[in-house]
Design a protein around this motif. Structure first.
Motif, PDB file in Angstrom:
ATOM      1  N   VAL A   1      -6.785  -0.682  -5.846  1.00  0.00           N
ATOM      2  CA  VAL A   1      -7.823   0.465  -6.155  1.00  0.00           C
ATOM      3  C   VAL A   1      -7.710   1.646  -4.963  1.00  0.00           C
TER       4      VAL A   1
ATOM      5  N   GLU B   1     -16.664  -0.108  -7.411  1.00  0.00           N
ATOM      6  CA  GLU B   1     -17.226  -1.365  -7.623  1.00  0.00           C
ATOM      7  C   GLU B   1     -16.917  -1.645  -9.034  1.00  0.00           C
TER       8      GLU B   1
ATOM      9  N   VAL C   1     -12.781  -3.139  -9.552  1.00  0.00           N
ATOM     10  CA  VAL C   1     -12.611  -4.257  -8.671  1.00  0.00           C
ATOM     11  C   VAL C   1     -12.544  -5.513  -9.651  1.00  0.00           C
TER      12      VAL C   1
ATOM     13  N   THR D   1      -7.787  -7.797  -7.671  1.00  0.00           N
ATOM     14  CA  THR D   1      -7.755  -6.499  -6.770  1.00  0.00           C
ATOM     15  C   THR D   1      -7.177  -7.209  -5.398  1.00  0.00           C
TER      16      THR D   1
ATOM     17  N   ILE E   1      -7.738  -1.943  -1.319  1.00  0.00           N
ATOM     18  CA  ILE E   1      -8.489  -0.795  -1.482  1.00  0.00           C
ATOM     19  C   ILE E   1      -8.009   0.317  -0.718  1.00  0.00           C
TER      20      ILE E   1
ATOM     21  N   ALA F   1     -15.641  -3.097  -0.338  1.00  0.00           N
ATOM     22  CA  ALA F   1     -14.643  -4.070  -0.087  1.00  0.00           C
ATOM     23  C   ALA F   1     -14.829  -5.320   0.494  1.00  0.00           C
TER      24      ALA F   1
ATOM     25  N   HIS G   1     -16.432  -7.951  -1.559  1.00  0.00           N
ATOM     26  CA  HIS G   1     -15.777  -8.525  -2.459  1.00  0.00           C
ATOM     27  C   HIS G   1     -14.551  -9.451  -1.765  1.00  0.00           C
TER      28      HIS G   1
ATOM     29  N   ILE H   1     -11.948  -7.779   0.110  1.00  0.00           N
ATOM     30  CA  ILE H   1     -10.645  -7.357  -0.497  1.00  0.00           C
ATOM     31  C   ILE H   1     -10.394  -6.330   0.980  1.00  0.00           C
TER      32      ILE H   1
END
Length: 421
Positions: free
Chosen positions: A100, A136, A139, A143, A146, A168, A171, A173
């Motif tokens: 993302v 949001e 994702v 993913t 970011i 991030a 999640h 990430i």
């Protein structure tokens, strides 16, 4: 130590000759003491020099010094900023995954994300940096990264780092941020929870347009985010290409370790020792130069904001700029670097203004000690569609300035005659 002290001393212990300047170790390879020593190095039982595609004593100083400025744990130098971005993403994502990205990106980064990575099977999804809540919705379980810039080039937007990092982290990430324009002198994203910072060292780091190179820095504690994280099995499972090594089982910073032993080893976008040495020289004066770049840019932006032929000025140091509040939140003492852009009526007017300048050089670079002018629509972003240009803030009449270290009054006089000539 304070940044100015770190810029001069971090990462270097004088060699047996007591040299004050960091030596240039211009060598391809290194002699091992014996077979056991060589085997230990390759197995990571000992740390040391193996081959300059993997590590080099001069580059090691550059990496340690830059990591200190960003307050990171470790760094990996590369042959260019684009290579640093690619490694930062490819270290986390593979075919079938997605990343993302902010829509407001440097043209080369946008092309890499939207087109080149697509051919590797990695999908790029885009959000407007001014609406971080949109992240949001983009994702999913695939993913892996970011990606955004602290200060965007050339739209000059400032990201809400805290808001994006919060999403991030929720999640699990990895966040990767390009901090080239702000530099660690003005902004330190790792202190706001960003996981990996990338730079084009070709810009403010060298400061004189002398060398191409890049660097990525991982934050302290990133290991905890990667540990047992199902998004990143490559850090938690044996790497068959490196004797079954599990990167998180080694007591070394895992993100840069894997990027070095897997990506740098196999893809080879290594910085030359001489370029690393040039970057070290630039770092020594970086804390002194950035306030001057910023101060000059502020004066130029104020002049342009009052000129009748200027439609719009993009510089977060201006109180009425939509990015002003974010700049005051994230940038040291409100200094907003030397990059700004402004709009004139149309493509033809922009062409005339650019061609009339005399002090500004028409160059597709930024961060030089000498001031630079660029027309993004005809150069750095020419390859983008009209829709892509609009999304990243590039209009036909947009002109980008990289303000150097000249006297601000001379720069203003040059722009005045170019606008009115």
């Amino acid at each position: 130590m304070k940044q100015q002290t770190e810029a001069l001393h971090a990462g270097y212990e004088k060699d047996s000759q007591g040299t004050m300047a960091v030596p240039i170790y211009q060598t391809t390879a290194y002699e091992f003491r014996d077979v056991e020593h060589a085997a230990n190095l390759f197995a990571l039982r000992e740390l040391g020099n193996i081959y300059t595609r993997l590590n080099n004593p001069t580059t090691d100083v550059f990496e340690k010094r830059f990591a200190a400025l960003e307050e990171g744990e470790a760094a990996l130098a590369t042959s260019s900023g684009m290579a640093a971005i690619f490694y930062a993403i490819a270290n986390a994502a593979e075919a079938g995954d997605n990343i993302v990205c902010a829509s407001q990106l440097y043209g080369g980064t946008l092309t890499q994300a939207a087109h080149t990575l697509k051919r590797f099977g990695i999908e790029a999804r885009f959000f407007d940096v001014h609406t971080p809540d949109a992240v949001e919705k983009l994702v999913d379980e695939k993913t892996k990264v970011i990606f955004f810039e602290t200060l965007t080039n050339p739209s000059i937007d400032v990201a809400d780092i805290d808001a994006i990092v919060a999403i991030a982290d929720r999640h699990g990430i990895v966040t990767v941020v390009d901090n080239t324009v702000a530099t660690p002198i003005l902004c330190q994203p790792l202190k706001h929870g960003v996981d990996v910072v990338v730079h084009s060292a070709s810009k403010y780091t060298t400061g004189q347009g002398l060398a191409i190179g890049g660097i990525l820095v991982e934050r302290k504690g990133l290991r905890d985010k990667l540990k047992a994280n199902p998004r990143y099995p490559q850090f938690n499972e044996p790497d068959e290409s490196y004797h079954g090594l599990v990167y998180l089982d080694v007591p070394l910073p895992p993100y840069t370790l894997r990027a070095r032993l897997s990506l740098l080893r196999d893809l080879g976008a290594v910085v030359s020792p001489f370029n690393s040495w040039l970057f070290i020289q630039g770092i020594e004066t970086l804390p002194i130069r950035m306030p001057v770049h910023s101060g000059n840019a502020q004066k130029v932006a104020e002049f342009l904001a009052g000129h009748p032929r200027v439609v719009k000025v993009n510089y977060p140091g201006l109180p009425n700029d939509p990015n002003h509040a974010m700049a005051m939140k994230y940038f040291k003492d409100g200094m907003c670097s030397g990059l700004l852009s402004f709009e004139v009526a149309d493509f033809e007017t922009a062409r005339q203004v650019v061609d009339r300048t005399t002090i500004f050089s028409l160059v597709v670079n930024i961060g030089d000690s000498k001031s630079i002018i660029t027309h993004p629509a005809s150069t750095t972003h020419q390859q983008l569609s009209d829709e892509e240009m609009e999304a990243c803030g590039v209009k036909p009449g947009l002109i980008r300035l990289s303000i150097g270290l000249e006297d601000a009054d001379d720069l203003i006089a040059d722009l005045k005659q170019a606008l009115e000539g």
